[in-house]
Design a protein around this motif. Structure first.
Motif, PDB file in Angstrom:
ATOM      1  N   GLU A 156       0.823  -1.218   0.000  1.00  0.00           N
ATOM      2  CA  GLU A 156       0.000   0.000   0.000  1.00  0.00           C
ATOM      3  C   GLU A 156       0.854   1.264   0.000  1.00  0.00           C
ATOM      4  O   GLU A 156       0.326   2.375   0.060  1.00  0.00           O
ATOM      5  CB  GLU A 156      -0.930   0.008   1.226  1.00  0.00           C
ATOM      6  N   GLU A 157       2.163   1.123  -0.076  1.00  0.00           N
ATOM      7  CA  GLU A 157       3.081   2.258  -0.020  1.00  0.00           C
ATOM      8  C   GLU A 157       3.726   2.481  -1.384  1.00  0.00           C
ATOM      9  O   GLU A 157       3.813   1.565  -2.202  1.00  0.00           O
ATOM     10  CB  GLU A 157       4.182   1.994   1.008  1.00  0.00           C
ATOM     11  N   PHE A 164       2.252   6.975   2.101  1.00  0.00           N
ATOM     12  CA  PHE A 164       1.115   6.086   2.327  1.00  0.00           C
ATOM     13  C   PHE A 164       0.063   6.832   3.140  1.00  0.00           C
ATOM     14  O   PHE A 164       0.315   7.926   3.644  1.00  0.00           O
ATOM     15  CB  PHE A 164       1.543   4.786   3.025  1.00  0.00           C
ATOM     16  N   THR A 165      -1.127   6.239   3.257  1.00  0.00           N
ATOM     17  CA  THR A 165      -2.217   6.846   4.026  1.00  0.00           C
ATOM     18  C   THR A 165      -2.661   5.888   5.121  1.00  0.00           C
ATOM     19  O   THR A 165      -2.343   4.702   5.090  1.00  0.00           O
ATOM     20  CB  THR A 165      -3.446   7.156   3.148  1.00  0.00           C
ATOM     21  N   ASP A 166      -3.450   6.432   6.046  1.00  0.00           N
ATOM     22  CA  ASP A 166      -4.089   5.556   7.026  1.00  0.00           C
ATOM     23  C   ASP A 166      -5.277   4.878   6.339  1.00  0.00           C
ATOM     24  O   ASP A 166      -5.539   5.113   5.157  1.00  0.00           O
ATOM     25  CB  ASP A 166      -4.488   6.326   8.288  1.00  0.00           C
ATOM     26  N   LEU A 167      -5.982   4.055   7.066  1.00  0.00           N
ATOM     27  CA  LEU A 167      -7.066   3.272   6.466  1.00  0.00           C
ATOM     28  C   LEU A 167      -8.178   4.124   5.872  1.00  0.00           C
ATOM     29  O   LEU A 167      -8.740   3.775   4.837  1.00  0.00           O
ATOM     30  CB  LEU A 167      -7.649   2.305   7.491  1.00  0.00           C
ATOM     31  N   ASP A 168      -8.517   5.236   6.515  1.00  0.00           N
ATOM     32  CA  ASP A 168      -9.617   6.056   6.003  1.00  0.00           C
ATOM     33  C   ASP A 168      -9.165   7.088   4.976  1.00  0.00           C
ATOM     34  O   ASP A 168      -9.990   7.741   4.349  1.00  0.00           O
ATOM     35  CB  ASP A 168     -10.373   6.733   7.144  1.00  0.00           C
ATOM     36  N   GLY A 169      -7.861   7.242   4.785  1.00  0.00           N
ATOM     37  CA  GLY A 169      -7.345   8.172   3.792  1.00  0.00           C
ATOM     38  C   GLY A 169      -7.295   9.619   4.234  1.00  0.00           C
ATOM     39  O   GLY A 169      -6.913  10.496   3.461  1.00  0.00           O
ATOM     40  N   TYR A 170      -7.673   9.915   5.465  1.00  0.00           N
ATOM     41  CA  TYR A 170      -7.661  11.293   5.951  1.00  0.00           C
ATOM     42  C   TYR A 170      -6.289  11.757   6.381  1.00  0.00           C
ATOM     43  O   TYR A 170      -6.030  12.957   6.467  1.00  0.00           O
ATOM     44  CB  TYR A 170      -8.627  11.467   7.122  1.00  0.00           C
TER      45      TYR A 170
END
Length: 86
Positions: free
Chosen positions: A26-27, A36-42
C-alpha cells in the motif's frame, strides 16, 4: 516550509510519489521517501529513514525526527521530488 507547512506542497509531493514511485504493498517509494495513508485516507504519511511527517485533517501536521539536519535533508528531498516530476 520554514514555519508553516504548505498543504498544497505536501499533497503535490504525495501525489508525485504515488504516480512515479515504486509501489510496495500500500506504499509508494520515490527518491528514498515513502508515501502512504491511514485506512480512512484522511491522514497521509511521508517518511524516510530519519524523518516521519504525518499530515492530516484540517492541515494538522507533525514531524518526528532526532536531529535538525535530518529534517533539513528530508525537506530537500521533498523539494527535489516536487521540482523533478510533473
Amino acid at each position: 516550509m520554514k514555519n508553516e507547512l504548505d498543504n498544497k506542497f505536501v499533497l503535490s509531493v504525495f501525489d508525485k510519489i504515488c504516480k512515479h514511485g515504486e509501489k510496495q504493498g500500500e506504499e509508494h517509494i520515490l527518491e528514498g521517501v515513502k508515501a502512504f495513508t491511514d485506512l480512512d485516507g484522511y491522514t497521509i504519511f511521508l517518511e524516510d529513514a530519519q524523518v516521519k511527517l504525518r499530515f492530516g485533517f484540517h492541515n494538522q501536521y507533525h514531524f518526528d525526527y532526532e536531529k535538525s539536519e535530518h529534517l533539513e535533508k528530508f525537506q530537500m528531498k521533498l523539494i527535489s521530488i516536487e521540482k523533478g516530476y510533473s
